[in-house]
Scaffold this motif. Structure first.
Motif, PDB file in Angstrom:
ATOM      1  N   GLY A  30      -7.561 -15.842 -13.372  1.00 19.57           N
ATOM      2  CA  GLY A  30      -6.503 -16.709 -13.872  1.00 19.57           C
ATOM      3  C   GLY A  30      -5.951 -17.699 -12.870  1.00 19.57           C
ATOM      4  N   ALA A  31      -6.740 -18.030 -11.852  1.00 23.82           N
ATOM      5  CA  ALA A  31      -6.278 -18.982 -10.833  1.00 23.82           C
ATOM      6  C   ALA A  31      -6.012 -20.345 -11.459  1.00 23.82           C
ATOM      7  CB  ALA A  31      -7.319 -19.116  -9.725  1.00 23.82           C
ATOM      8  N   PRO A  32      -4.969 -21.024 -10.997  1.00 24.45           N
ATOM      9  CA  PRO A  32      -4.666 -22.360 -11.515  1.00 24.45           C
ATOM     10  C   PRO A  32      -5.673 -23.401 -11.016  1.00 24.45           C
ATOM     11  CG  PRO A  32      -3.129 -21.778  -9.774  1.00 24.45           C
ATOM     12  CD  PRO A  32      -3.991 -20.571 -10.017  1.00 24.45           C
ATOM     13  N   GLY A  33      -5.614 -24.577 -11.623  1.00 23.33           N
ATOM     14  CA  GLY A  33      -6.563 -25.641 -11.332  1.00 23.33           C
ATOM     15  C   GLY A  33      -6.639 -26.054  -9.882  1.00 23.33           C
ATOM     16  N   ASP A  34      -5.508 -26.102  -9.174  1.00 19.14           N
ATOM     17  CA  ASP A  34      -5.556 -26.555  -7.775  1.00 19.14           C
ATOM     18  C   ASP A  34      -6.374 -25.606  -6.914  1.00 19.14           C
ATOM     19  OD1 ASP A  34      -3.483 -24.610  -7.964  1.00 19.14           O
ATOM     20  OD2 ASP A  34      -2.401 -25.480  -6.273  1.00 19.14           O
ATOM     21  N   ILE A  35      -6.280 -24.331  -7.183  1.00 21.67           N
ATOM     22  CA  ILE A  35      -7.060 -23.357  -6.412  1.00 21.67           C
ATOM     23  C   ILE A  35      -8.532 -23.443  -6.797  1.00 21.67           C
ATOM     24  CG2 ILE A  35      -7.459 -20.882  -6.038  1.00 21.67           C
ATOM     25  CD1 ILE A  35      -4.407 -20.564  -6.030  1.00 21.67           C
ATOM     26  N   LEU A  36      -8.818 -23.555  -8.073  1.00 20.59           N
ATOM     27  CA  LEU A  36     -10.213 -23.678  -8.510  1.00 20.59           C
ATOM     28  C   LEU A  36     -10.861 -24.933  -7.939  1.00 20.59           C
ATOM     29  CD1 LEU A  36      -9.863 -22.590 -12.240  1.00 20.59           C
ATOM     30  CD2 LEU A  36     -10.753 -21.238 -10.322  1.00 20.59           C
ATOM     31  N   ARG A  37     -10.135 -26.047  -7.906  1.00 15.64           N
ATOM     32  CA  ARG A  37     -10.685 -27.290  -7.330  1.00 15.64           C
ATOM     33  C   ARG A  37     -10.949 -27.133  -5.835  1.00 15.64           C
ATOM     34  NH1 ARG A  37      -7.131 -29.239 -11.123  1.00 15.64           N
ATOM     35  NH2 ARG A  37      -5.429 -29.430  -9.619  1.00 15.64           N
ATOM     36  N   ALA A  38     -10.040 -26.475  -5.120  1.00 16.22           N
ATOM     37  CA  ALA A  38     -10.233 -26.276  -3.681  1.00 16.22           C
ATOM     38  C   ALA A  38     -11.455 -25.388  -3.422  1.00 16.22           C
ATOM     39  CB  ALA A  38      -8.984 -25.648  -3.065  1.00 16.22           C
ATOM     40  N   LEU A  39     -11.618 -24.353  -4.214  1.00 19.93           N
ATOM     41  CA  LEU A  39     -12.777 -23.466  -4.050  1.00 19.93           C
ATOM     42  C   LEU A  39     -14.074 -24.207  -4.376  1.00 19.93           C
ATOM     43  CD1 LEU A  39     -11.363 -20.190  -5.623  1.00 19.93           C
ATOM     44  CD2 LEU A  39     -11.738 -20.651  -3.192  1.00 19.93           C
ATOM     45  N   ALA A  40     -14.040 -25.056  -5.373  1.00 21.00           N
ATOM     46  CA  ALA A  40     -15.238 -25.805  -5.769  1.00 21.00           C
ATOM     47  C   ALA A  40     -15.678 -26.785  -4.686  1.00 21.00           C
ATOM     48  CB  ALA A  40     -14.984 -26.540  -7.074  1.00 21.00           C
ATOM     49  N   ARG A  41     -14.760 -27.188  -3.813  1.00 19.72           N
ATOM     50  CA  ARG A  41     -15.095 -28.125  -2.722  1.00 19.72           C
ATOM     51  C   ARG A  41     -15.634 -27.413  -1.482  1.00 19.72           C
ATOM     52  NH1 ARG A  41      -9.693 -30.620  -2.120  1.00 19.72           N
ATOM     53  NH2 ARG A  41     -10.365 -30.679   0.030  1.00 19.72           N
ATOM     54  N   LEU A  42     -15.619 -26.094  -1.464  1.00 19.27           N
ATOM     55  CA  LEU A  42     -16.123 -25.359  -0.299  1.00 19.27           C
ATOM     56  C   LEU A  42     -17.603 -25.655  -0.075  1.00 19.27           C
ATOM     57  CD1 LEU A  42     -14.586 -21.829  -0.938  1.00 19.27           C
ATOM     58  CD2 LEU A  42     -13.999 -23.360   0.950  1.00 19.27           C
ATOM     59  N   PRO A  43     -18.028 -25.691   1.183  1.00 19.35           N
ATOM     60  CA  PRO A  43     -19.472 -25.805   1.454  1.00 19.35           C
ATOM     61  C   PRO A  43     -20.195 -24.567   0.900  1.00 19.35           C
ATOM     62  CG  PRO A  43     -18.186 -26.193   3.452  1.00 19.35           C
ATOM     63  CD  PRO A  43     -17.233 -25.690   2.409  1.00 19.35           C
ATOM     64  N   GLU A  44     -21.406 -24.764   0.436  1.00 19.98           N
ATOM     65  CA  GLU A  44     -22.184 -23.645  -0.100  1.00 19.98           C
ATOM     66  C   GLU A  44     -22.691 -22.790   1.059  1.00 19.98           C
ATOM     67  OE1 GLU A  44     -23.268 -20.918  -2.295  1.00 19.98           O
ATOM     68  OE2 GLU A  44     -22.547 -22.667  -3.389  1.00 19.98           O
ATOM     69  N   ARG A  45     -22.172 -21.589   1.141  1.00 19.64           N
ATOM     70  CA  ARG A  45     -22.603 -20.576   2.114  1.00 19.64           C
ATOM     71  C   ARG A  45     -22.009 -19.260   1.677  1.00 19.64           C
ATOM     72  NH1 ARG A  45     -18.991 -19.562   6.868  1.00 19.64           N
ATOM     73  NH2 ARG A  45     -17.016 -20.555   6.432  1.00 19.64           N
ATOM     74  N   ARG A  46     -22.218 -18.219   2.452  1.00 14.84           N
ATOM     75  CA  ARG A  46     -21.660 -16.910   2.120  1.00 14.84           C
ATOM     76  C   ARG A  46     -20.378 -16.716   2.921  1.00 14.84           C
ATOM     77  NH1 ARG A  46     -24.559 -14.417  -1.161  1.00 14.84           N
ATOM     78  NH2 ARG A  46     -24.323 -12.208  -0.797  1.00 14.84           N
ATOM     79  N   TYR A  47     -19.320 -16.359   2.233  1.00 16.46           N
ATOM     80  CA  TYR A  47     -18.005 -16.137   2.842  1.00 16.46           C
ATOM     81  C   TYR A  47     -17.774 -14.643   2.942  1.00 16.46           C
ATOM     82  CZ  TYR A  47     -17.499 -21.069   2.097  1.00 16.46           C
ATOM     83  OH  TYR A  47     -17.701 -22.418   2.138  1.00 16.46           O
ATOM     84  N   THR A  48     -17.259 -14.208   4.094  1.00 16.72           N
ATOM     85  CA  THR A  48     -17.131 -12.782   4.356  1.00 16.72           C
ATOM     86  C   THR A  48     -15.767 -12.193   4.031  1.00 16.72           C
ATOM     87  OG1 THR A  48     -16.585 -13.261   6.661  1.00 16.72           O
ATOM     88  CG2 THR A  48     -18.915 -12.812   6.142  1.00 16.72           C
ATOM     89  N   SER A  49     -14.768 -13.047   3.810  1.00 22.37           N
ATOM     90  CA  SER A  49     -13.424 -12.531   3.520  1.00 22.37           C
ATOM     91  C   SER A  49     -12.536 -13.655   2.977  1.00 22.37           C
ATOM     92  CB  SER A  49     -12.781 -11.970   4.789  1.00 22.37           C
ATOM     93  OG  SER A  49     -12.443 -13.026   5.669  1.00 22.37           O
ATOM     94  N   PRO A  50     -11.398 -13.297   2.373  1.00 22.81           N
ATOM     95  CA  PRO A  50     -10.461 -14.326   1.929  1.00 22.81           C
ATOM     96  C   PRO A  50      -9.945 -15.175   3.092  1.00 22.81           C
ATOM     97  CG  PRO A  50      -9.867 -12.205   0.975  1.00 22.81           C
ATOM     98  CD  PRO A  50     -10.955 -11.966   1.979  1.00 22.81           C
ATOM     99  N   ASP A  51      -9.826 -14.571   4.264  1.00 18.54           N
ATOM    100  CA  ASP A  51      -9.360 -15.326   5.431  1.00 18.54           C
ATOM    101  C   ASP A  51     -10.325 -16.448   5.794  1.00 18.54           C
ATOM    102  OD1 ASP A  51      -7.010 -13.842   5.789  1.00 18.54           O
ATOM    103  OD2 ASP A  51      -8.061 -12.334   6.983  1.00 18.54           O
ATOM    104  N   VAL A  52     -11.615 -16.172   5.733  1.00 19.86           N
ATOM    105  CA  VAL A  52     -12.618 -17.194   6.032  1.00 19.86           C
ATOM    106  C   VAL A  52     -12.553 -18.302   4.981  1.00 19.86           C
ATOM    107  CG1 VAL A  52     -15.096 -17.646   6.254  1.00 19.86           C
ATOM    108  CG2 VAL A  52     -14.116 -15.582   7.259  1.00 19.86           C
ATOM    109  N   VAL A  53     -12.327 -17.925   3.727  1.00 24.69           N
ATOM    110  CA  VAL A  53     -12.210 -18.913   2.654  1.00 24.69           C
ATOM    111  C   VAL A  53     -11.020 -19.842   2.913  1.00 24.69           C
ATOM    112  CG1 VAL A  53     -11.763 -19.253   0.187  1.00 24.69           C
ATOM    113  CG2 VAL A  53     -13.331 -17.453   0.934  1.00 24.69           C
TER     114      VAL A  53
END
Length: 61
Positions: A30-53
């Motif tokens: 249920g994340a709002p649009g601003d969070i979904l947009r920020a996540l969608a802009r992340l470089p494609e790789r594997r993230y190991t934790s929320p802190d790295v994100v």
């Protein structure tokens, strides 16, 4: 957008995770649009934790 808001939606996500899986997980949580947009802009790789994100999001802003 704050670190705590991002963590709120990703804290229980299974890690390591790809950008696509993080967006899907946050959408299901249920994340709002601003969070979904920020996540969608992340470089494609594997993230190991929320802190790295959130660290990566901070570098993109």
């Amino acid at each position: 957008m704050t670190t705590s808001r991002v963590h709120e939606y990703l804290r229980d996500a299974p890690y390591p995770a790809t950008r696509q899986s993080l967006v899907a997980y946050a959408r299901e949580a249920g994340a709002p649009g601003d969070i979904l947009r920020a996540l969608a802009r992340l470089p494609e790789r594997r993230y190991t934790s929320p802190d790295v994100v959130t660290e990566t999001i901070g570098m993109l802003m």
